[in-house]
Each structure stands twice: as structure tokens, then as C-alpha cells.
Design a protein around this motif. Structure first.
Motif, PDB file in Angstrom:
ATOM      1  N   TRP A 228     119.897  40.455  28.241  1.00  0.00           N
ATOM      2  CA  TRP A 228     119.846  39.131  28.860  1.00  0.00           C
ATOM      3  C   TRP A 228     118.713  39.052  29.878  1.00  0.00           C
ATOM      4  N   LEU A 229     118.563  40.086  30.688  1.00  0.00           N
ATOM      5  CA  LEU A 229     117.513  40.088  31.701  1.00  0.00           C
ATOM      6  C   LEU A 229     116.131  40.084  31.068  1.00  0.00           C
ATOM      7  N   ILE A 230     115.933  40.838  30.003  1.00  0.00           N
ATOM      8  CA  ILE A 230     114.635  40.862  29.323  1.00  0.00           C
ATOM      9  C   ILE A 230     114.323  39.492  28.737  1.00  0.00           C
ATOM     10  N   VAL A 231     115.292  38.903  28.052  1.00  0.00           N
ATOM     11  CA  VAL A 231     115.068  37.581  27.452  1.00  0.00           C
ATOM     12  C   VAL A 231     114.841  36.537  28.535  1.00  0.00           C
ATOM     13  N   ARG A 232     115.591  36.597  29.624  1.00  0.00           N
ATOM     14  CA  ARG A 232     115.408  35.642  30.721  1.00  0.00           C
ATOM     15  C   ARG A 232     114.016  35.760  31.307  1.00  0.00           C
ATOM     16  N   THR A 233     113.537  36.982  31.512  1.00  0.00           N
ATOM     17  CA  THR A 233     112.201  37.180  32.065  1.00  0.00           C
ATOM     18  C   THR A 233     111.140  36.626  31.130  1.00  0.00           C
ATOM     19  N   ILE A 234     111.288  36.862  29.842  1.00  0.00           N
ATOM     20  CA  ILE A 234     110.327  36.326  28.875  1.00  0.00           C
ATOM     21  C   ILE A 234     110.375  34.808  28.855  1.00  0.00           C
TER      22      ILE A 234
ATOM     23  N   TRP B 158     128.593  51.100  28.828  1.00  0.00           N
ATOM     24  CA  TRP B 158     127.273  51.097  28.175  1.00  0.00           C
ATOM     25  C   TRP B 158     127.022  49.788  27.428  1.00  0.00           C
ATOM     26  N   GLY B 159     128.035  49.266  26.769  1.00  0.00           N
ATOM     27  CA  GLY B 159     127.870  47.995  26.068  1.00  0.00           C
ATOM     28  C   GLY B 159     127.540  46.862  27.023  1.00  0.00           C
ATOM     29  N   LEU B 160     128.201  46.841  28.169  1.00  0.00           N
ATOM     30  CA  LEU B 160     127.923  45.799  29.163  1.00  0.00           C
ATOM     31  C   LEU B 160     126.532  45.969  29.753  1.00  0.00           C
ATOM     32  N   VAL B 161     126.140  47.200  30.028  1.00  0.00           N
ATOM     33  CA  VAL B 161     124.797  47.445  30.565  1.00  0.00           C
ATOM     34  C   VAL B 161     123.731  47.003  29.567  1.00  0.00           C
ATOM     35  N   LEU B 162     123.918  47.339  28.285  1.00  0.00           N
ATOM     36  CA  LEU B 162     122.941  46.923  27.270  1.00  0.00           C
ATOM     37  C   LEU B 162     122.887  45.409  27.124  1.00  0.00           C
ATOM     38  N   THR B 163     124.040  44.763  27.169  1.00  0.00           N
ATOM     39  CA  THR B 163     124.072  43.303  27.061  1.00  0.00           C
ATOM     40  C   THR B 163     123.354  42.654  28.238  1.00  0.00           C
TER      41      THR B 163
ATOM     42  N   TYR C 197     125.701  32.783  26.189  1.00  0.00           N
ATOM     43  CA  TYR C 197     127.034  32.894  25.622  1.00  0.00           C
ATOM     44  C   TYR C 197     127.374  34.345  25.296  1.00  0.00           C
ATOM     45  N   LEU C 198     126.381  35.128  24.896  1.00  0.00           N
ATOM     46  CA  LEU C 198     126.616  36.547  24.657  1.00  0.00           C
ATOM     47  C   LEU C 198     127.116  37.234  25.917  1.00  0.00           C
TER      48      LEU C 198
ATOM     49  N   LEU D  49     128.577  35.712  28.434  1.00  0.00           N
ATOM     50  CA  LEU D  49     129.887  35.141  28.756  1.00  0.00           C
ATOM     51  C   LEU D  49     131.008  35.764  27.930  1.00  0.00           C
ATOM     52  N   ILE D  50     130.704  36.193  26.724  1.00  0.00           N
ATOM     53  CA  ILE D  50     131.711  36.820  25.878  1.00  0.00           C
ATOM     54  C   ILE D  50     131.829  38.308  26.191  1.00  0.00           C
ATOM     55  N   ALA D  51     130.696  38.960  26.419  1.00  0.00           N
ATOM     56  CA  ALA D  51     130.690  40.413  26.603  1.00  0.00           C
ATOM     57  C   ALA D  51     131.336  40.844  27.917  1.00  0.00           C
ATOM     58  N   THR D  52     131.183  40.054  28.967  1.00  0.00           N
ATOM     59  CA  THR D  52     131.703  40.471  30.270  1.00  0.00           C
ATOM     60  C   THR D  52     133.232  40.588  30.278  1.00  0.00           C
ATOM     61  N   PRO D  53     133.989  39.573  29.872  1.00  0.00           N
ATOM     62  CA  PRO D  53     135.448  39.746  29.855  1.00  0.00           C
ATOM     63  C   PRO D  53     135.910  40.779  28.819  1.00  0.00           C
ATOM     64  N   LEU D  54     135.176  40.866  27.710  1.00  0.00           N
ATOM     65  CA  LEU D  54     135.537  41.844  26.694  1.00  0.00           C
ATOM     66  C   LEU D  54     135.369  43.270  27.226  1.00  0.00           C
ATOM     67  N   ALA D  55     134.265  43.527  27.918  1.00  0.00           N
ATOM     68  CA  ALA D  55     134.051  44.849  28.514  1.00  0.00           C
ATOM     69  C   ALA D  55     135.091  45.135  29.591  1.00  0.00           C
ATOM     70  N   THR D  56     135.426  44.126  30.366  1.00  0.00           N
ATOM     71  CA  THR D  56     136.452  44.299  31.399  1.00  0.00           C
ATOM     72  C   THR D  56     137.793  44.658  30.766  1.00  0.00           C
ATOM     73  N   ALA D  57     138.141  43.973  29.688  1.00  0.00           N
ATOM     74  CA  ALA D  57     139.403  44.269  29.006  1.00  0.00           C
ATOM     75  C   ALA D  57     139.401  45.689  28.442  1.00  0.00           C
ATOM     76  N   MET D  58     138.280  46.132  27.911  1.00  0.00           N
ATOM     77  CA  MET D  58     138.215  47.486  27.359  1.00  0.00           C
ATOM     78  C   MET D  58     138.269  48.539  28.466  1.00  0.00           C
ATOM     79  N   ILE D  59     137.665  48.264  29.606  1.00  0.00           N
ATOM     80  CA  ILE D  59     137.751  49.190  30.733  1.00  0.00           C
ATOM     81  C   ILE D  59     139.193  49.287  31.220  1.00  0.00           C
ATOM     82  N   VAL D  60     139.871  48.162  31.284  1.00  0.00           N
ATOM     83  CA  VAL D  60     141.287  48.169  31.687  1.00  0.00           C
ATOM     84  C   VAL D  60     142.117  48.942  30.656  1.00  0.00           C
ATOM     85  N   TRP D  61     141.845  48.705  29.371  1.00  0.00           N
ATOM     86  CA  TRP D  61     142.573  49.421  28.325  1.00  0.00           C
ATOM     87  C   TRP D  61     142.326  50.928  28.439  1.00  0.00           C
TER      88      TRP D  61
END
Length: 142
Positions: free
Chosen positions: A119-125, A110-115, A68-69, A71-83
């Protein structure tokens, strides 16, 4: 100072519009994605023992939170890039606005990359802990 107030008013309006869209789209998203909290400890059919929450359910909860993080961060980052792009295009020769726009775009990326890295680290674990058939991964990510 006046342009800062205008920017804050525009950002506030954007946030309100995104929240309204989110509230309208929430039922459709809820039907598509699994529930956030695992279905354990729920009432079971009569005559059968109740399902007790365990380690797998806890891991599924953590996985669902990270999904869910993203799912929320991706559109939010997209909106900020557009802004940031809108601010950059409308800045003209104002160097202060141009640097502000570049800062907005850079922070969003940077926020999207960190998110996504989290996610990738947690998924791998999670895959290492509970195997490839993980309840952590929704069907479209397996």
C-alpha cells in the motif's frame, strides 16, 4: 489427527462468523468509504456530454483497490493473531501446538507487513504520478 480436525472446524466457524459480520457491516462501510469503481461513464444530466473514463479514473481505481485491500487485511490479520494467541494459551506443554500458534502469529504479522508495504509503495507512486491532491487517498489519509 483429531485435533487437526477440531482446529479446522473452529477456523471454519470463525470464517463463517466473520463473513456474517462483514455482510451486516457492509452497508455502513459503504456509506463511509468511496465507491470502488470511479463514477465515470455514468449517465449525465440531460443536455450535458457524458463523462468519459480517463487515466485519472484508472489510477483512482487502482488506489481504491489497494485501500480496500488494507481495509480487509487489517481485521483479518488481527483475527489470525488472536486465533494464534488462543492456540498458544491453550497449548499448555504441547510443543507442537505452541509452534503452530507461533507460526500462525508470525504469518499473520508478515502478511500485514507485506500488505502495508505494498500500500505504501503504491501510494507513493500515485502521489508522484497525480500529485498530492490524489483521488487515491480518502479524506482521512490525506
Amino acid at each position: 489427527m483429531r485435533s487437526c480436525k477440531k482446529s479446522m472446524a473452529a477456523i471454519s466457524k470463525l470464517i463463517i462468523i466473520l463473513m456474517i459480520i462483514g455482510f451486516v457491516a457492509a452497508p455502513a462501510l459503504a456509506a463511509f468509504f468511496p465507491p470502488l469503481v470511479p463514477e465515470c461513464g455514468q449517465k449525465s444530466p440531460p443536455g450535458s456530454p457524458p463523462r468519459v473514463c480517463g487515466y485519472q479514473d484508472f489510477l483512482q481505481l487502482i488506489g481504491n483497490l489497494f485501500n480496500y485491500l488494507v481495509l480487509i487485511a487489517t481485521p483479518l490479520a488481527t483475527a489470525m493473531i488472536v486465533w494464534g494467541g488462543v492456540v498458544l494459551v491453550t497449548a499448555g506443554t504441547n510443543e507442537g501446538k505452541r509452534s503452530q500458534a507461533k507460526s500462525i502469529i508470525g504469518s499473520a504479522i508478515w502478511g500485514l507487513v507485506l500488505t502495508l508495504a505494498a500500500w505504501l509503495i503504491v501510494r507513493t507512486i500515485m502521489v508522484g504520478l497525480i500529485g498530492e491532491q490524489s483521488p487515491f487517498l480518502p479524506g482521512f489519509l490525506q
